[in-house]
Design a protein around this motif. Sequence first.
Motif, PDB file in Angstrom:
ATOM      1  N   LYS A  76      38.889  72.068  28.758  1.00 10.38           N
ATOM      2  CA  LYS A  76      38.349  71.722  27.438  1.00 10.38           C
ATOM      3  C   LYS A  76      38.646  70.274  27.071  1.00 10.38           C
ATOM      4  CE  LYS A  76      39.434  72.657  22.562  1.00 10.38           C
ATOM      5  NZ  LYS A  76      38.088  72.502  21.965  1.00 10.38           N
ATOM      6  N   TYR A  77      39.907  69.860  27.163  1.00 11.35           N
ATOM      7  CA  TYR A  77      40.280  68.530  26.695  1.00 11.35           C
ATOM      8  C   TYR A  77      39.863  67.434  27.665  1.00 11.35           C
ATOM      9  CZ  TYR A  77      42.602  70.485  22.682  1.00 11.35           C
ATOM     10  OH  TYR A  77      42.845  71.130  21.492  1.00 11.35           O
ATOM     11  N   PHE A  78      39.870  67.718  28.952  1.00 12.04           N
ATOM     12  CA  PHE A  78      39.343  66.738  29.889  1.00 12.04           C
ATOM     13  C   PHE A  78      37.834  66.607  29.705  1.00 12.04           C
ATOM     14  CE2 PHE A  78      43.213  67.034  32.649  1.00 12.04           C
ATOM     15  CZ  PHE A  78      43.418  65.669  32.791  1.00 12.04           C
ATOM     16  N   GLY A  79      37.176  67.730  29.517  1.00 13.07           N
ATOM     17  CA  GLY A  79      35.733  67.707  29.339  1.00 13.07           C
ATOM     18  C   GLY A  79      35.311  66.965  28.088  1.00 13.07           C
ATOM     19  N   GLU A  80      36.006  67.206  26.977  1.00 12.63           N
ATOM     20  CA  GLU A  80      35.674  66.538  25.723  1.00 12.63           C
ATOM     21  C   GLU A  80      35.921  65.040  25.797  1.00 12.63           C
ATOM     22  OE1 GLU A  80      37.947  68.486  22.723  1.00 12.63           O
ATOM     23  OE2 GLU A  80      36.621  70.228  22.596  1.00 12.63           O
ATOM     24  N   SER A  81      36.926  64.651  26.581  1.00 17.14           N
ATOM     25  CA  SER A  81      37.276  63.230  26.687  1.00 17.14           C
ATOM     26  C   SER A  81      36.427  62.501  27.721  1.00 17.14           C
ATOM     27  CB  SER A  81      38.760  63.078  27.045  1.00 17.14           C
ATOM     28  OG  SER A  81      39.579  63.714  26.086  1.00 17.14           O
ATOM     29  N   GLY A  82      35.787  63.249  28.610  1.00 16.48           N
ATOM     30  CA  GLY A  82      34.924  62.641  29.614  1.00 16.48           C
ATOM     31  C   GLY A  82      35.645  62.086  30.823  1.00 16.48           C
ATOM     32  N   TYR A  83      36.917  62.447  31.018  1.00 11.62           N
ATOM     33  CA  TYR A  83      37.666  61.936  32.161  1.00 11.62           C
ATOM     34  C   TYR A  83      37.444  62.820  33.390  1.00 11.62           C
ATOM     35  CZ  TYR A  83      40.190  59.109  28.725  1.00 11.62           C
ATOM     36  OH  TYR A  83      40.511  58.218  27.739  1.00 11.62           O
ATOM     37  N   ASN A  84      37.437  62.193  34.555  1.00  8.10           N
ATOM     38  CA  ASN A  84      37.319  62.917  35.816  1.00  8.10           C
ATOM     39  C   ASN A  84      38.675  63.532  36.160  1.00  8.10           C
ATOM     40  OD1 ASN A  84      36.261  63.901  38.208  1.00  8.10           O
ATOM     41  ND2 ASN A  84      36.395  61.943  39.290  1.00  8.10           N
ATOM     42  N   TYR A  85      38.685  64.777  36.633  1.00  6.53           N
ATOM     43  CA  TYR A  85      39.964  65.464  36.828  1.00  6.53           C
ATOM     44  C   TYR A  85      39.862  66.539  37.900  1.00  6.53           C
ATOM     45  CZ  TYR A  85      37.985  69.506  34.463  1.00  6.53           C
ATOM     46  OH  TYR A  85      37.201  70.598  34.145  1.00  6.53           O
ATOM     47  N   GLU A  86      41.041  66.991  38.314  1.00  5.67           N
ATOM     48  CA  GLU A  86      41.190  68.171  39.160  1.00  5.67           C
ATOM     49  C   GLU A  86      42.514  68.827  38.789  1.00  5.67           C
ATOM     50  OE1 GLU A  86      41.255  66.799  43.201  1.00  5.67           O
ATOM     51  OE2 GLU A  86      43.195  65.782  42.990  1.00  5.67           O
ATOM     52  N   ILE A  87      42.589  70.142  38.940  1.00  3.12           N
ATOM     53  CA  ILE A  87      43.793  70.901  38.604  1.00  3.12           C
ATOM     54  C   ILE A  87      44.309  71.546  39.885  1.00  3.12           C
ATOM     55  CG2 ILE A  87      44.772  72.784  37.223  1.00  3.12           C
ATOM     56  CD1 ILE A  87      42.327  72.347  35.307  1.00  3.12           C
ATOM     57  N   ILE A  88      45.532  71.184  40.283  1.00  2.00           N
ATOM     58  CA  ILE A  88      46.104  71.692  41.519  1.00  2.00           C
ATOM     59  C   ILE A  88      47.187  72.721  41.183  1.00  2.00           C
ATOM     60  CG2 ILE A  88      47.274  71.087  43.670  1.00  2.00           C
ATOM     61  CD1 ILE A  88      46.123  68.274  43.384  1.00  2.00           C
ATOM     62  N   VAL A  89      46.919  73.975  41.518  1.00  2.27           N
ATOM     63  CA  VAL A  89      47.855  75.064  41.237  1.00  2.27           C
ATOM     64  C   VAL A  89      48.733  75.278  42.462  1.00  2.27           C
ATOM     65  CG1 VAL A  89      48.096  77.498  40.608  1.00  2.27           C
ATOM     66  CG2 VAL A  89      46.188  76.142  39.685  1.00  2.27           C
ATOM     67  N   ILE A  90      50.030  75.115  42.280  1.00  5.18           N
ATOM     68  CA  ILE A  90      51.000  75.248  43.368  1.00  5.18           C
ATOM     69  C   ILE A  90      51.837  76.487  43.084  1.00  5.18           C
ATOM     70  CG2 ILE A  90      52.818  74.084  44.677  1.00  5.18           C
ATOM     71  CD1 ILE A  90      51.702  71.522  42.916  1.00  5.18           C
ATOM     72  N   ASP A  91      51.368  77.622  43.560  1.00  2.83           N
ATOM     73  CA  ASP A  91      52.076  78.877  43.290  1.00  2.83           C
ATOM     74  C   ASP A  91      53.096  79.169  44.383  1.00  2.83           C
ATOM     75  OD1 ASP A  91      52.281  81.329  41.588  1.00  2.83           O
ATOM     76  OD2 ASP A  91      51.850  82.269  43.522  1.00  2.83           O
ATOM     77  N   ASP A  92      54.301  79.519  43.946  1.00  2.45           N
ATOM     78  CA  ASP A  92      55.407  79.764  44.878  1.00  2.45           C
ATOM     79  C   ASP A  92      55.606  81.262  45.140  1.00  2.45           C
ATOM     80  OD1 ASP A  92      55.917  77.146  45.339  1.00  2.45           O
ATOM     81  OD2 ASP A  92      57.871  77.077  44.381  1.00  2.45           O
ATOM     82  N   GLY A  93      54.580  81.907  45.678  1.00  5.52           N
ATOM     83  CA  GLY A  93      54.707  83.309  46.068  1.00  5.52           C
ATOM     84  C   GLY A  93      54.948  84.256  44.922  1.00  5.52           C
ATOM     85  N   SER A  94      54.291  84.043  43.799  1.00  4.08           N
ATOM     86  CA  SER A  94      54.487  84.903  42.621  1.00  4.08           C
ATOM     87  C   SER A  94      54.122  86.355  42.939  1.00  4.08           C
ATOM     88  CB  SER A  94      53.618  84.423  41.453  1.00  4.08           C
ATOM     89  OG  SER A  94      53.979  83.128  41.038  1.00  4.08           O
TER      90      SER A  94
END
Length: 250
Positions: A39-57
């Motif tokens: 939502k906030y990246f989209g509203e601001s117009g910035y290019n982004y990626e979200i990297i989820v680093i899960d530790d064996g949850s």
Amino acid sequence: MANRKTSRTNPDSVDKYSVLLPTYNERENLPLIVWLLVKYFGESGYNYEIIVIDDGSPDGTLEVGEQLQKIYGEDKILLRPRAKKLGLGTAYIHGIKHATGNFIFIMDADLSHHPKFIPEFIQKQKEGDYDLVSGTRYRGNGGVYGWDLRRKLISRGANFLTQVLLRPGASDVTGSFRLYRKEVLERLMERCVSKGYVFQMEIIVRARQLGYSVGEVPISFVDRVYGESKLGGNEIVSFAKGLLTFFATT
């Protein structure tokens, strides 16, 4: 002051922001934090990626991440899991290897760090051309909400001791909501030896030692709604030991 060799971003180029999200048992929180980031990246117009680093949850956090990837796309949600818990610092090292942005955000996945502050971080960085922008709970209109007196005293005490012993040049050394130039974070990680919660303090001190510029943005920290806090007695003892060791060796 160290000789700084960081490359400056071409003002005509388009910056990209990689968000590193280490997770462990964040099944309930992950959909909300990802939605807010989008939502906030989209509203601001910035290019982004979200990297989820899960530790064996064991609670199915990774499976939730897979569903989010289908919703938002593999170009926006990158899943880079590990087999087990290996420490916060190593999670960032792992995430950096897969980041394609020239700037990197680190933040908690438990909703204690609200993505609404992200545009302020970016604006602050651009205003001062900072190498690092750190969220602070202890300046301006920053604050902590939902903590009992014990946790507030622990946080304040840790920051006070660090200020006295190491003079880090930042008001909030235990916070973990920050924006870095990618190459700066890589160089800092090469020098950091801490793997747990001490890492947040050490990286700020290392930044000062190397002459990197640090800006601050007041943030509101809100205690998690879902799940259990990862901060326990062992982490507190580890922080105290790490702080004293770091003081004795720098």
